[in-house]
Design a protein around this motif. Sequence first.
Motif, PDB file in Angstrom:
ATOM      1  N   ARG A  22       8.514   4.577 -27.807  1.00  0.00           N
ATOM      2  CA  ARG A  22       9.937   4.655 -27.494  1.00  0.00           C
ATOM      3  C   ARG A  22      10.695   5.310 -28.634  1.00  0.00           C
ATOM      4  O   ARG A  22      10.325   5.161 -29.805  1.00  0.00           O
ATOM      5  CB  ARG A  22      10.545   3.258 -27.259  1.00  0.00           C
ATOM      6  CG  ARG A  22       9.846   2.423 -26.194  1.00  0.00           C
ATOM      7  CD  ARG A  22      10.399   0.995 -26.173  1.00  0.00           C
ATOM      8  NE  ARG A  22       9.632   0.132 -25.277  1.00  0.00           N
ATOM      9  CZ  ARG A  22       9.944  -0.092 -24.001  1.00  0.00           C
ATOM     10  NH1 ARG A  22      11.031   0.476 -23.498  1.00  0.00           N
ATOM     11  NH2 ARG A  22       9.200  -0.874 -23.245  1.00  0.00           N
ATOM     12  N   THR A  54      16.322   2.257 -16.419  1.00  0.00           N
ATOM     13  CA  THR A  54      16.541   1.824 -17.797  1.00  0.00           C
ATOM     14  C   THR A  54      16.325   0.332 -17.940  1.00  0.00           C
ATOM     15  O   THR A  54      15.629  -0.135 -18.859  1.00  0.00           O
ATOM     16  CB  THR A  54      17.962   2.198 -18.239  1.00  0.00           C
ATOM     17  OG1 THR A  54      18.097   3.618 -18.251  1.00  0.00           O
ATOM     18  CG2 THR A  54      18.269   1.643 -19.628  1.00  0.00           C
ATOM     19  N   ARG A  86      17.844   4.926 -28.265  1.00  0.00           N
ATOM     20  CA  ARG A  86      18.857   5.539 -27.410  1.00  0.00           C
ATOM     21  C   ARG A  86      20.068   5.953 -28.239  1.00  0.00           C
ATOM     22  O   ARG A  86      20.366   5.352 -29.271  1.00  0.00           O
ATOM     23  CB  ARG A  86      19.305   4.562 -26.324  1.00  0.00           C
ATOM     24  CG  ARG A  86      18.341   4.463 -25.178  1.00  0.00           C
ATOM     25  CD  ARG A  86      18.997   3.744 -24.006  1.00  0.00           C
ATOM     26  NE  ARG A  86      18.867   2.297 -24.119  1.00  0.00           N
ATOM     27  CZ  ARG A  86      19.626   1.421 -23.475  1.00  0.00           C
ATOM     28  NH1 ARG A  86      20.608   1.852 -22.716  1.00  0.00           N
ATOM     29  NH2 ARG A  86      19.441   0.133 -23.610  1.00  0.00           N
ATOM     30  N   ASP A 114      12.863  -1.320 -19.840  1.00  0.00           N
ATOM     31  CA  ASP A 114      13.146  -2.029 -21.092  1.00  0.00           C
ATOM     32  C   ASP A 114      12.294  -3.279 -21.246  1.00  0.00           C
ATOM     33  O   ASP A 114      11.985  -3.686 -22.362  1.00  0.00           O
ATOM     34  CB  ASP A 114      14.634  -2.399 -21.130  1.00  0.00           C
ATOM     35  CG  ASP A 114      14.974  -3.242 -22.342  1.00  0.00           C
ATOM     36  OD1 ASP A 114      15.089  -2.666 -23.451  1.00  0.00           O
ATOM     37  OD2 ASP A 114      15.107  -4.480 -22.193  1.00  0.00           O
ATOM     38  N   ALA A 133      22.932  -0.923 -20.134  1.00  0.00           N
ATOM     39  CA  ALA A 133      22.273   0.295 -19.668  1.00  0.00           C
ATOM     40  C   ALA A 133      23.068   1.564 -19.923  1.00  0.00           C
ATOM     41  O   ALA A 133      22.564   2.655 -19.674  1.00  0.00           O
ATOM     42  CB  ALA A 133      21.975   0.178 -18.179  1.00  0.00           C
ATOM     43  N   THR A 172      15.634   6.553 -20.855  1.00  0.00           N
ATOM     44  CA  THR A 172      16.525   5.409 -20.707  1.00  0.00           C
ATOM     45  C   THR A 172      17.908   5.786 -21.211  1.00  0.00           C
ATOM     46  O   THR A 172      18.075   6.682 -22.038  1.00  0.00           O
ATOM     47  CB  THR A 172      15.993   4.203 -21.484  1.00  0.00           C
ATOM     48  OG1 THR A 172      15.910   4.524 -22.880  1.00  0.00           O
ATOM     49  CG2 THR A 172      14.616   3.808 -20.991  1.00  0.00           C
TER      50      THR A 172
END
Length: 795
Positions: free
Chosen positions: A285, A223, A288, A227, A336, A244
């Motif tokens: 992406r 992760t 999250r 990034d 993270a 991630t």
Amino acid sequence: MGNTMGTKTVLVNPPLWNAYAPHLAVPLLLGDLRARGHEAVGYDLSIECVDWMLSAPALEELARKAAARAAVDLEDQWARRRALLAAPAAIRGIEGAKARLRSLDTLHDPDAFHRARRTLRDALWLVSGAFPSCTFDLVSNTCAYSADSTAQVLAAAEDPDGNPYRWAFDRMLDRDLFVDHSVGVVGLSMSADTQLIAAVTFLRMLREMRPDVHVVLGGNYATRLVDRWQRRHPLFDYVDTVVTGEGEGALAAVADGLDAGGRDGSDFREGIPGAVWDDGGLLLRTPRQSVDISAAACPAYDALPLDKYLAPGPILPVFASRSCPWECAFCSIPFASNSFRQRPAAAVAREVGRLRAEHGSAYFMFVDEIMSLRTLRNVGEALLTASADVHWYGETRFAAGLDGELAQLLHASGCRRMNFGLESASQRVLDLMRKGTRIEDACENITAMLGAGVPIHLFVIHGFPGETPEEAARTVAFAEAVRRLSTHRYGVPHTTWGGSPFVLDVHSPVGTRPEAFGVRIEPPAPEDDLSLSRDYRTDAGLSQQDSLRVAEDAAGSAADTTVWFRAAGDPMAREIEEFTFLRACAGAPQPEPRPVPLYDWPPPEEDAQVALGPGVTSTRVPWPATEADTERAMALYNPAADRFLQLNWTGGGDLRQLDGLSWRDLEAWLADRDCHYLGSAPGATAALLLRHGFLVPSRRQARPPAARYRAEIGTGTENRNGTRYVSNPVTGVTIRLRGPAAATWQDWQDRQDGAAPPPQDDAVSEALVRYGFLYREPAGAGRARPEHLTRRQAV
């Protein structure tokens, strides 16, 4: 949700991870996949690889490899020769050593534990010496390739001669598991940088075996690494999707997406939180999201080889919360792991009970980044209510409210170790760290925990930007005082502490806002494109180099006072937290510093024959023993006593020539061949070989003469910051002496005629005897002071 043929999932944990207990990631994700109706299996490649490399057949092959390869430089030559010396003992003893480490009985037998660790260390030295510039020690691993460079990581994946993981995988990887065509997804969990080279090596081999399989990469380190990438990275040659953040639900979504086959024309990854993938050179992406952990699946430890970890139990990881609500300046955990959440304590207690019933282990570690006081209380109460009858440990922070009542509850629920982030004993430094803790609370918490009988471990950071030398020293003194207090006042011998130098993580607050902490970040070398740490300069306080020195001094290591075969980071010197926890559970003694026995008394009879000590090995090395010598030295290793030695050795032959000589003839033999230790006389060299067990006499004198004590020859000494470090190159022991103790040692070195046994009240001299810095010889013997030192022994 059912799974169809072709989307079976294999989850892999690559080396190098903890060899003493399982990693939670793969069992937790396996449990999640199975709970969602997906077929999945786990493969702990880390412990499988370590266990295979630390086996007699693999070590035999590694010994042949070490003997055949060329060294790249002098340091590498030292490592290769050390490997060859240690190889016979390692091969002979490794299976027994692993069995002892895995036995609960060993907790009560410090000698057996020590012997097992020594054999394990010899085996690790052998692994290291078989590869150029390699250090393989179960904590970290380095080789000729840097894990900070994409180019070097990719090159390592193809090189079995320079990369120990490629060499091992070529021989032990379970290929049948991956060539199975029912496998459609392979997930790899990469939680630390110690796994990067092995992970990429495995992924390259997987692509060659199964170019059609969908590869998913995840984990804390993955992760943080991905990034920072703004465009396609070569890693995507081997990886189809990076997840991630958190993986629960995501892997099932990948399998479902592959089942659906893109029927609506969209990419299924667009609906997976935290997904990253390559789309024609661009990285796409999705945001999250935090996973709902309240109904987390039970970890599936049945998929792991629980009998192969190198500690008894096994100790099974569980979790009661995720992430951390604080933002300490040095830490990147919140980056993270998303937002802080807690699981229902009753569900945690049920899970613990289920795992104990399934696997027969009563030992658990909570791997929460931080167990808040609320989490601790709720979990403790739930375990008591459930009558779980287990032992456990975890990590928390100092805070008001951790009082005697809560500490007693934790002990009653089975807590036998608690890790605390002390970081510093200076309130000013804690405030610089934005730690949010108070020293007053720390003192009260420590008293409460020790009063309840719960051992603690203190984490310390040396050299946070702005910390002064005085503050760093105060922290070390505080941690040492807590350890003594635990043992002597509270009768809790298993309290420990450990420090490390400050590391500037690019995702930490210091890394993202260095100017706020008086820090100037040095840009990395262009080739170090994978590095997530940075060199730095500070406006005030300890420098980066200072922090390394403070950490080294605090740990008692002194790299520049050890000799060629001894590493400052000797794995035998490190605490293994799993064993400290298990000893606390069992009420077993904590290992004490071991005395160094000398085989110096009584002296041999003049006509006694000498024989090589059990298991003693020797090899010629391509350098002279001292600066005054010209011949290649003879290096010796005594595995039973753990001693190394270099002798000047003129002419051919080997150590076996000494076998069978009489004690009287031995001195003449050494004199004829100018065989000596650091220029010492033949008689002194013979006595040294005897007292360190390289030679064993057939008879010793029944009525020995009067004895006197001398300072051991060849010791190295260095003074640093008012402390004298004295190192014995034969035993590898380094001691620290301060004040009157340093004067006592100097007095022993200055005595020309030796001295009678030290009086019983001379604690310093008694300690010097105990650790092998003073030896006995007959009164009237000649002076044994060496004429010169080797370059590596001069300090």
